[in-house]
Motif scaffolding. Structure first.
Motif, PDB file in Angstrom:
ATOM      1  N   ILE A 120       0.797  -1.296  -0.003  1.00  0.00           N
ATOM      2  CA  ILE A 120      -0.097  -0.146  -0.151  1.00  0.00           C
ATOM      3  C   ILE A 120       0.835   0.973  -0.083  1.00  0.00           C
ATOM      4  O   ILE A 120       1.762   1.193   0.746  1.00  0.00           O
ATOM      5  N   ILE A 143      -1.340   2.429  -4.814  1.00  0.00           N
ATOM      6  CA  ILE A 143      -1.937   1.553  -4.330  1.00  0.00           C
ATOM      7  C   ILE A 143      -2.601   1.994  -3.114  1.00  0.00           C
ATOM      8  O   ILE A 143      -1.901   2.159  -1.989  1.00  0.00           O
ATOM      9  N   PHE A 146      -6.159  -3.557  -0.678  1.00  0.00           N
ATOM     10  CA  PHE A 146      -6.106  -4.976  -1.259  1.00  0.00           C
ATOM     11  C   PHE A 146      -7.837  -5.507  -1.158  1.00  0.00           C
ATOM     12  O   PHE A 146      -8.004  -5.477   0.078  1.00  0.00           O
ATOM     13  N   ILE A 155      -6.330  -5.227  -6.608  1.00  0.00           N
ATOM     14  CA  ILE A 155      -5.761  -4.059  -6.352  1.00  0.00           C
ATOM     15  C   ILE A 155      -6.511  -2.983  -6.287  1.00  0.00           C
ATOM     16  O   ILE A 155      -6.949  -2.447  -7.434  1.00  0.00           O
ATOM     17  N   PHE A 157      -6.485   1.234  -6.225  1.00  0.00           N
ATOM     18  CA  PHE A 157      -5.754   2.534  -6.327  1.00  0.00           C
ATOM     19  C   PHE A 157      -6.551   3.677  -6.367  1.00  0.00           C
ATOM     20  O   PHE A 157      -7.716   3.669  -6.819  1.00  0.00           O
ATOM     21  N   SER A 172       3.414  -1.226 -13.108  1.00  0.00           N
ATOM     22  CA  SER A 172       4.487  -0.907 -12.292  1.00  0.00           C
ATOM     23  C   SER A 172       5.686   0.120 -12.601  1.00  0.00           C
ATOM     24  O   SER A 172       5.847  -0.095 -13.819  1.00  0.00           O
ATOM     25  N   ASP A 252      -5.629  -8.852  -9.999  1.00  0.00           N
ATOM     26  CA  ASP A 252      -4.245  -8.997  -9.832  1.00  0.00           C
ATOM     27  C   ASP A 252      -3.684  -9.929 -10.936  1.00  0.00           C
ATOM     28  O   ASP A 252      -4.195 -11.064 -11.314  1.00  0.00           O
TER      29      ASP A 252
END
Length: 272
Positions: A120, A143, A146, A155, A157, A172, A252
C-alpha cells in the motif's frame, strides 16, 4: 516522480490498444482498452457480454498517443472465435484474445507480474483509452488497499477511471510490468446501466401496444411517453459514459497467471 512515469510510458504505451465495438449501422456501441502480452491481447471479460455488435476495431498507437501504428477490423464472429476464455469458467475478470495470425507481430509485449510483494502506497500508472477522445492517456495513482474475493485478489488504487478504461493495464513504475487489469468496478456500473436501458426498452414496447387508443386535444399521449422513454435511454447512455470513479480496481496479474497456468496457457516472461 516524473521520470518513472515517463519511463513507464516509453516502455508500455505502444503495447496498449483500443478495442471498439460497432453495430450494423457502424455506430460505436462500447470502447474498451487492451494490451498485448505474448501472442494475446488481454482485456476485461466484458467482451464476452457485449451484444448487438457487428464489427470490432483493434488499434495500437505510437508513443505520441495518437498516431496509428497498427489497425485491424474484424467481424464480431471472428473476434469471438479468438476469445480463449469464453468457455473457461475458471478464468474470470479478464479475457484473452488470440492474435497469432494478425498483423501485430511488431507490437512490443508487456509482462504480467509474478510478484505478490506489492505494498500500500506504491506508485502505479494506468495507460488506456477513454470514450471522449481517440488518444491514449496515462494516469497516476498509488495502491490504496487490496480486496479479496475467495482466492482472488484485487488491487485498489486512487486513480480516476472512466468509460473506455476497462481492460487497461495497471503498471508498476519500477519494472514496467503489468500488476493488474482494470475493470471490476466499471463492470458493476455497466451492469446497472444495462438494467436501466432494458427497463426503458420494455416500457417502450408496452407503450407501443397502446398507440392510437388515446387522444387528448389531437395529441396522442402515448407518443409523448414513448419520446420521453427514448430521451431517458439517451440520457442514461451519456451519463454513464461521462461518469467516472475516484478509485480504480484491478484484477491481480499474479492471480491471472495462476488461472492461465491451470488452464494450460503459458506466457513468455520476456518483454518486446
Amino acid at each position: 516522480m516524473i521520470k518513472p512515469y515517463k519511463r513507464a510510458w516509453k516502455y508500455c504505451s505502444q503495447s496498449v490498444c483500443s478495442i471498439r465495438f460497432f453495430n450494423g449501422n457502424d455506430i460505436e456501441v462500447i470502447t474498451l482498452t487492451g494490451f498485448k502480452s505474448g501472442c494475446y491481447i488481454f482485456t476485461n471479460d466484458l467482451v464476452n457480454k457485449i451484444q448487438k455488435v457487428e464489427f470490432v476495431e483493434i488499434k495500437f498507437v505510437k508513443d505520441d498517443g495518437h498516431t496509428v501504428s497498427v489497425f485491424e477490423r474484424l467481424s464480431m464472429h471472428d473476434f469471438m472465435e479468438r476469445i480463449i476464455t469464453t468457455y473457461d469458467t475458471e478464468i474470470t475478470g479478464f479475457a484473452i484474445i488470440s492474435i497469432s495470425d494478425l498483423t501485430f507481430d511488431n507490437i512490443p509485449s508487456l509482462i504480467l507480474s509474478k510478484s505478490r510483494n506489492l505494498s500500500i502506497g506504491n506508485p502505479v500508472g494506468v495507460i488506456g483509452f477513454q470514450y471522449d477522445a481517440p488518444n491514449l492517456a496515462m494516469k497516476s495513482g498509488i495502491i490504496s488497499t487490496f480486496i479479496y474475493h475467495g482466492s482472488k485478489r484485487y488491487i485498489q488504487f486512487d486513480g480516476s477511471i472512466i468509460w473506455g478504461n476497462s481492460g487497461s493495464p495497471l503498471i508498476s513504475l519500477d519494472k514496467g510490468e503489468v500488476l493488474g487489469i482494470i475493470g471490476y468496478h466499471l463492470d458493476r456500473k455497466y451492469k446497472t446501466y444495462e438494467k436501466m436501458i432494458e427497463i426503458s426498452k420494455n416500457n417502450i414496447k408496452m407503450l407501443e401496444l397502446a398507440l392510437g387508443k388515446f387522444d387528448v386535444s389531437g395529441v396522442d399521449p402515448i407518443q409523448v411517453l414513448i419520446a420521453w422513454e427514448k430521451q431517458i435511454k439517451q440520457l442514461s447512455s451519456e451519463v454513464y459514459k461521462a461518469s467516472f470513479s475516484g478509485i480504480g480496481i484491478a484484477f491481480d496479474a499474479k492471480v491471472m497467471r495462476q488461472l492461465m497456468k491451470s488452464s494450460g496457457i503459458e506466457l513468455s516472461d520476456h518483454a518486446g
